[in-house]
Design an enzyme around this catalytic site. Structure first.
Site, PDB file in Angstrom:
ATOM      1  N   ARG A   1       2.524   3.607  15.930  1.00  0.00           N
ATOM      2  CA  ARG A   1       1.494   3.748  15.182  1.00  0.00           C
ATOM      3  C   ARG A   1       0.951   5.116  15.000  1.00  0.00           C
ATOM      4  O   ARG A   1       0.883   5.915  16.127  1.00  0.00           O
ATOM      5  CB  ARG A   1       0.474   2.884  15.570  1.00  0.00           C
ATOM      6  CG  ARG A   1      -1.157   3.075  14.845  1.00  0.00           C
ATOM      7  CD  ARG A   1      -1.965   1.853  15.222  1.00  0.00           C
ATOM      8  NE  ARG A   1      -3.083   2.057  14.171  1.00  0.00           N
ATOM      9  CZ  ARG A   1      -3.735   0.997  13.810  1.00  0.00           C
ATOM     10  NH1 ARG A   1      -3.622  -0.363  14.525  1.00  0.00           N
ATOM     11  NH2 ARG A   1      -4.911   1.108  13.356  1.00  0.00           N
TER      12      ARG A   1
ATOM     13  N   ASP B   1      -1.143   4.943   9.739  1.00  0.00           N
ATOM     14  CA  ASP B   1      -2.609   4.912   9.642  1.00  0.00           C
ATOM     15  C   ASP B   1      -2.947   6.364   9.478  1.00  0.00           C
ATOM     16  O   ASP B   1      -2.264   7.474  10.175  1.00  0.00           O
ATOM     17  CB  ASP B   1      -3.264   4.437  11.088  1.00  0.00           C
ATOM     18  CG  ASP B   1      -4.498   4.278  11.000  1.00  0.00           C
ATOM     19  OD1 ASP B   1      -5.127   4.379   9.996  1.00  0.00           O
ATOM     20  OD2 ASP B   1      -4.988   3.949  11.984  1.00  0.00           O
TER      21      ASP B   1
ATOM     22  N   ASN C   1      -4.461   8.143   6.519  1.00  0.00           N
ATOM     23  CA  ASN C   1      -4.569   8.673   5.326  1.00  0.00           C
ATOM     24  C   ASN C   1      -5.928   9.125   4.977  1.00  0.00           C
ATOM     25  O   ASN C   1      -6.256  10.394   4.419  1.00  0.00           O
ATOM     26  CB  ASN C   1      -4.261   7.836   4.332  1.00  0.00           C
ATOM     27  CG  ASN C   1      -2.828   7.449   4.069  1.00  0.00           C
ATOM     28  OD1 ASN C   1      -2.081   8.204   4.853  1.00  0.00           O
ATOM     29  ND2 ASN C   1      -2.416   6.231   3.457  1.00  0.00           N
TER      30      ASN C   1
ATOM     31  N   GLU D   1       9.282  -1.828  21.885  1.00  0.00           N
ATOM     32  CA  GLU D   1       8.693  -0.746  22.488  1.00  0.00           C
ATOM     33  C   GLU D   1       7.410  -0.305  21.595  1.00  0.00           C
ATOM     34  O   GLU D   1       7.902  -0.080  20.270  1.00  0.00           O
ATOM     35  CB  GLU D   1       9.707   0.497  22.577  1.00  0.00           C
ATOM     36  CG  GLU D   1      10.887   0.099  23.691  1.00  0.00           C
ATOM     37  CD  GLU D   1      10.389  -0.115  25.150  1.00  0.00           C
ATOM     38  OE1 GLU D   1       9.480   0.591  25.684  1.00  0.00           O
ATOM     39  OE2 GLU D   1      10.956  -1.024  25.429  1.00  0.00           O
TER      40      GLU D   1
ATOM     41  N   ASN E   1      -7.185  -5.576   4.720  1.00  0.00           N
ATOM     42  CA  ASN E   1      -7.530  -4.311   3.746  1.00  0.00           C
ATOM     43  C   ASN E   1      -8.390  -4.591   2.298  1.00  0.00           C
ATOM     44  O   ASN E   1      -8.885  -3.860   1.730  1.00  0.00           O
ATOM     45  CB  ASN E   1      -6.149  -3.615   3.232  1.00  0.00           C
ATOM     46  CG  ASN E   1      -5.580  -2.693   4.466  1.00  0.00           C
ATOM     47  OD1 ASN E   1      -4.526  -2.546   4.560  1.00  0.00           O
ATOM     48  ND2 ASN E   1      -6.461  -2.356   5.108  1.00  0.00           N
TER      49      ASN E   1
END
Length: 238
Positions: A186, A25, A27, A205, A73
């Site tokens: 992320r 995530d 860009n 995790e 998307n």
């Protein structure tokens, strides 16, 4: 960057996760901060994919799953979707030889057969070319949504009249042949899974980092693995 500095940043290679998944995530924000078009951010994101996949191989990670294009998307502007698909075509054509040479097995998860016919053919050829490889797995999530994946798994079991339990569902998931998921990272500071590997993440995790994806590199991956190595995984026990 050589593999030695990468590995030296990891406290103990015995705790390197077998399977790492990354929600790539940031860009667009990376490009915006530089007053560049969003396409420039996506191109920089592809370079980050190259860096991180090479680093993951050097660190001994067995499977790396990248959230490349979600089923949500499609809501983005058609021009941006077209740019993303074009970059995917370019990545496969330019990097497939390296993946094959490095004994990487390419896997695609999600409803990728709903993509443009030429892209589907390109993906099928790439998967077939690396199918016999015995090294690490690079799994690309394309047109993927975890809720749709779970619904499809339950539907197939119901159509066969099969008993539905945890093991049966797992066997029907797109990731059935991958190692159990150990770590989800992320980037960009957002703290949600966004419909990514919901079942598989049950005991993984989770790590949320502020780094925008185009800036994520081997050192950032090593830092993530170091955090993973310091965590205690009890799986509900003591």
């Amino acid at each position: 960057m050589s593999s030695a500095p990468i590995l030296s940043a990891v406290p103990d290679v015995a705790v390197v996760p077998r399977h790492v998944a990354i929600i790539m995530d940031g860009n667009g924000r990376w490009a915006k901060h530089r007053h560049l078009p969003r396409l420039a951010g996506h191109k920089a994101g592809v370079e980050a994919v190259r860096r991180v996949t090479r680093a993951a191989r050097a660190m001994g990670i067995e499977a790396l799953t990248l959230y490349t294009f979600s089923s949500e998307n499609w809501r983005r502007p058609a021009e941006e979707v077209g740019d993303l698909m074009g970059l995917l075509r370019l990545f496969i054509r330019s990097d497939l030889a390296e993946l094959a040479r490095e004994n990487v097995r390419l896997r695609i998860i999600g409803d990728w057969r709903a993509l443009a016919p030429d892209l589907v053919q390109l993906i099928e050829d790439a998967v077939m070319r690396t199918a016999g490889n015995t090294g690490p797995i690079l799994a690309i999530a394309l047109n993927y949504g975890a809720q749709a994946e779970l619904a499809a798994a339950a539907r197939r079991l119901a159509e066969r009249g099969a008993a539905i339990d945890e093991a049966a569902i797992e066997a029907e998931l797109d990731t059935a042949d991958l190692p159990p998921l150990d770590l989800v990272v992320r980037t960009s500071g957002e703290q949600r899974l966004s419909n990514f590997l919901l079942w598989q993440s049950a005991y993984a995790e989770l790590l949320f980092v502020d780094t925008l994806w185009p800036d994520f590199d081997a050192d950032a991956l090593a830092d993530a693995i170091a955090v993973f190595g310091r965590r205690q995984r009890r799986y509900g026990g003591l």
